[in-house]
Motif scaffolding. Sequence first.
Motif, mmCIF file in Angstrom:
data_model
loop_
_atom_site.group_PDB
_atom_site.id
_atom_site.type_symbol
_atom_site.label_atom_id
_atom_site.label_comp_id
_atom_site.label_asym_id
_atom_site.label_seq_id
_atom_site.Cartn_x
_atom_site.Cartn_y
_atom_site.Cartn_z
ATOM 1 N N ALA A 63 0.852 -1.185 0.000
ATOM 2 C CA ALA A 63 0.000 0.000 0.000
ATOM 3 C C ALA A 63 0.888 1.236 0.000
ATOM 4 C CB ALA A 63 -0.908 -0.004 1.236
ATOM 5 N N LEU A 109 -9.204 4.941 -1.410
ATOM 6 C CA LEU A 109 -8.396 3.909 -2.074
ATOM 7 C C LEU A 109 -8.357 4.159 -3.583
ATOM 8 C CD1 LEU A 109 -9.675 0.626 -0.366
ATOM 9 C CD2 LEU A 109 -8.058 2.336 0.472
ATOM 10 N N GLY A 166 -9.485 -2.722 -2.641
ATOM 11 C CA GLY A 166 -9.843 -2.810 -1.225
ATOM 12 C C GLY A 166 -10.620 -4.063 -0.879
ATOM 13 N N THR A 211 -11.162 -2.846 5.753
ATOM 14 C CA THR A 211 -10.587 -3.079 4.428
ATOM 15 C C THR A 211 -9.473 -4.124 4.489
ATOM 16 O OG1 THR A 211 -11.093 -0.802 3.813
ATOM 17 C CG2 THR A 211 -9.438 -1.945 2.475
ATOM 18 N N PRO A 242 -7.088 -5.488 1.808
ATOM 19 C CA PRO A 242 -6.741 -5.299 0.393
ATOM 20 C C PRO A 242 -6.467 -6.629 -0.306
ATOM 21 C CG PRO A 242 -5.518 -3.771 1.767
ATOM 22 C CD PRO A 242 -6.178 -4.747 2.691
ATOM 23 N N VAL A 286 -3.304 4.573 -0.836
ATOM 24 C CA VAL A 286 -4.219 4.927 0.240
ATOM 25 C C VAL A 286 -3.976 6.385 0.619
ATOM 26 C CG1 VAL A 286 -4.985 4.406 2.592
ATOM 27 C CG2 VAL A 286 -4.112 2.566 1.110
#
Lengths: 616, 616
Positions: B5, B52, B58, B81, B83, B89
């Motif tokens: 992320a 997102l 997500g 969430t 992912p 993010v």
Amino acid sequence: MSITATIISDHRQDTVEVGDDESLLGALQRTGWHLPAPCGGTGRCGKCLVALDPPEAGGTRSPEEDRFTGDDPARRLACRTYPVADLTVTLPGRVTPPASADTLAKGGGIEVPTSGKPVVVLERLRLNAPTLEDQQSVLRRMRAAAGMDDLRVACEHLSVAAAALEAGAELDTIIDTDEPALVAIERAPDRTEAGMRLLGVAFDIGTTTVAGYLVDLGSHDVLASCSEANAQGDYGADVITRITAYGAGAPLHEAICEQLASLTRQLARDADVRSEEIATAAIVGNTTMIHLLLDLDPSPMSRAPFMPVLTEGVTVPASDVCLPLHPKATLRIPPGVSAYVGTDIVADLLSSGMDRHPGVSLLVDIGTNGEIVCGGEDGLVACSTAAGPAFEGATIRHGSGGVAGAINHVRREGATLVIETIGGVAPKSICGTGLMDAVAVLLADGVVDETGRFDADAATGEAAELYRERIVEVDGEPALVLADGESAHGEPIVLTQGDVRQVQLAKGAIAAGIRVLLDEAGVEPSDLQAIYLAGGFGTYVRPLAALRVGLLPDVDPERVVAVGNAAGAGAARVLVDRASGEEAQTIVDSCRYIELSGSAAFQTFYMEEMMFPAPE
Amino acid sequence: MSITATIISDHRQDTVEVGDDESLLGALQRTGWHLPAPCGGTGRCGKCLVALDPPEAGGTRSPEEDRFTGDDPARRLACRTYPVADLTVTLPGRVTPPASADTLAKGGGIEVPTSGKPVVVLERLRLNAPTLEDQQSVLRRMRAAAGMDDLRVACEHLSVAAAALEAGAELDTIIDTDEPALVAIERAPDRTEAGMRLLGVAFDIGTTTVAGYLVDLGSHDVLASCSEANAQGDYGADVITRITAYGAGAPLHEAICEQLASLTRQLARDADVRSEEIATAAIVGNTTMIHLLLDLDPSPMSRAPFMPVLTEGVTVPASDVCLPLHPKATLRIPPGVSAYVGTDIVADLLSSGMDRHPGVSLLVDIGTNGEIVCGGEDGLVACSTAAGPAFEGATIRHGSGGVAGAINHVRREGATLVIETIGGVAPKSICGTGLMDAVAVLLADGVVDETGRFDADAATGEAAELYRERIVEVDGEPALVLADGESAHGEPIVLTQGDVRQVQLAKGAIAAGIRVLLDEAGVEPSDLQAIYLAGGFGTYVRPLAALRVGLLPDVDPERVVAVGNAAGAGAARVLVDRASGEEAQTIVDSCRYIELSGSAAFQTFYMEEMMFPAPE
């Protein structure tokens, strides 16, 4: 089987076991009693004189002792005494630490003003008890009792005060009135017994020697003094070499901090106090020494335009330079004038009082450099000359500092050359004062001429007889033999033509600096009210010799005043008299510094002053 | 296989690996991102809202999220969430540290004046280069450039300045203009790029809550804020218990120092600065909190005549209380008035500006104690009442502080009792503001009478219907059921007859204190220009409720002004505006403290004010 000696001194009583084949001096030194023995315990200096009871417990009396003890059987030299039975030993009033003979000659002999109020004071405070109508804080009560609205008090001290107030007790406090801040506090004793003492320590950090003084700020008594070669000496004899060494990473800062800590502990021991009881400190020194003390890189001072990082007076926690004093003790460093006229010279001026005198006087402090100040109450001018370390023996063939065995006085009596040495021991070397004397004698007898050249044939009468024998050739140049078979090492001690040249260079620089300042002040030598000579060399050089070689301008010898360790005395003065701290700032504000490195006048005078004065 | 992320926030960009079965919130918290999650990551508070890209990375969307995210598929709760692919993010603008919901509601919402010059300033200095004619020290050049003849500069700072001067560079400095002393120094950057920043940290140490603010002293922006329960809470909820614990050796001083250090690091992290960059700090708190912070024994304040050790304003090294700021940073603690009207109340006054307003106003800060100040530009009178911790929930059957799930608003709509909770979650307890509302409702409906007695039968109409059901008997006394099956724990949450008595005691003390001060000031309630309500309780209590229960005197509700965390704002004000520091002293000098413990008038008023106001 060992023997027990009960030791009595001004400060404490103790017992010491004396071993077999151990001298009383050896036993005392082994157990931390710093009895002076500059001759190394050989019975020759007489400094370790003690009183024994009963006298016969001291065992066989050696013939060497008679010279120092008179016919009192109870008086003995500790170094010559091998006790045969238990005994009581009374030490001299002031037992000082081991130090060089030159230092011991100075001793604690600084003058401290008996009047004046210290910056750091002892105050007994009685706080008003709280009521529902008067809920003021403890801090406010302390400020009211001390009469200082802005008194700073650390939290741990507030706690002590609060507890004492709740118990109805008074407080003994030490207050630094400059900040103002509380340094120390304790609950006052119930009776009039042992209260707090107010102690301060002063140091003069010279390039060569560090001198320290422990002062009772209440009575203004010097409780102990000490002196030692500057521990930075291993890294170079002069300031330029030290600055270079600092730049290369040598631990000069650490060396002086450790030395001051060690000397502080020694002073405390000698006065029988704890070093943590000492509430304040003052330190003077030349600007480079102050930089090294504070770990400030002095390198900008080693090259033009000679900028110091700091010459201003500062007050810092004493712990910043690792002095083992009270945790809240402050260290004052009075202001200096420039990179080469430091706070030590300002301290000299404080001691001499020259800045308060009418008319114009001169102060000359000769060490590795020669710092000179000219003036009086109407203002001051100052300069510094790179005299070189000749007067400390460094560039002289058989030269040395003022150590035991150094020839410090030379005179001719008929066909005899009379020499004296420091400590009265067999000669080993010649120090600055001996050098001045020797050259003055040679000049007076005409065997060294105005240009500095040896001319043995110029002497007449008994002198001719003497010099015929004493002037010899060493390495192809003429030299005066000062001592021969009678020297400590059996080798001759001589003053060479080259040594005379070194004296010319050194005295020429100082004499030229003096002329520059006299010109700046617009006065003639005959106008000078006084010439103050400061520093070790200044204290011991004979005025007549200094005048004869032309180090000083032509004045009545009676106007030449030795002011001893004026820098150390000035540092102590800052401790005991707050007016002196203010005066130091006034001196700096009123002092104009003359940079000689760019001065054409100085160059001209220097060429002229390298000559010796014409015979009278 | 983990998922990457990419995190984007106002302050920095970063990548975080999200593990298998790990929520996005879990991954963020694990890697030091302080995303708020007062509900504990259960999808109920909606505080961890993020955006997102791409939305589908997500994974499955949970039904709980719809409540907070609207119909934007890119908006998700991080806690819900998990992912399924690499993603970006974007975090909310200000990511604040975890803290209680009450605090988050306050946020950094303090007002800091945008004008005024801080005590600690940023100065760029250009030193004149030395010449042979100008050999002034580096320190003197710095003083000249700063225009401060008595500027104190530490040796290590002098060394930096000397090196910069030799290199021809300018200096960026931070100067504490009060001392005046140099705090920090560095060689100025060659271009206009990243120079020094001027940062300060302010804390309000409440008995219950500690709030902190990181302020940019140049822009006057609050860069980060935080709030936490006072870590001393384990040792007692009120000051008297803490004082006793301190006397018994509990590490209260250590607890608060560690907490402030930790909060400081958190503030620095949140603003993406190093805590060592922070050049100054200001702390306010009640007098006991300040004593504990400074390790001063507060015990004399716990018994008559209530003498504090320290109420004066002090400036100490921030390192004295272990704040991890710049090593030379100073900490200012503004002055307080007395043992029970502390520097936090002075900070309240600074924020409200009451001391500068014409006419007479009232300031009421209700926490464990209720501190009250009455007056204006012509002078102030102050008192403190031991209100007890009822308003913080401590003596209330189902009481609590302002935490998530606490009922903070209560009103009747027809036959329905409407309750609201902090964070909008299922009710768990009742906090002070809910308590006021509930009692006000009961008084308005007549089911609690003037004397505080429950009388269910007094209600009429729809109210009668409601109370028939809602007023029950608990442990033999009447009680109002605020929540039943719908509570978080499934147990009823009730307000008992005993709770109403606690409210009477608490509000009676404050109302009586107010009357004493109005008498001292010689004014009637109708003369009051304003009533400022300070502190967490003061911010959230509904003025109408406070007036209805008689906590406040009978004034136009529009004159009641909530001033939020006025103490914290006052501390920040001291940082950004030196005039505020001076105003604090003026406030203290012009403020007369009235001790209520010996006041007959207070006793009389207290008896009267325990009654509730008669129905209108």
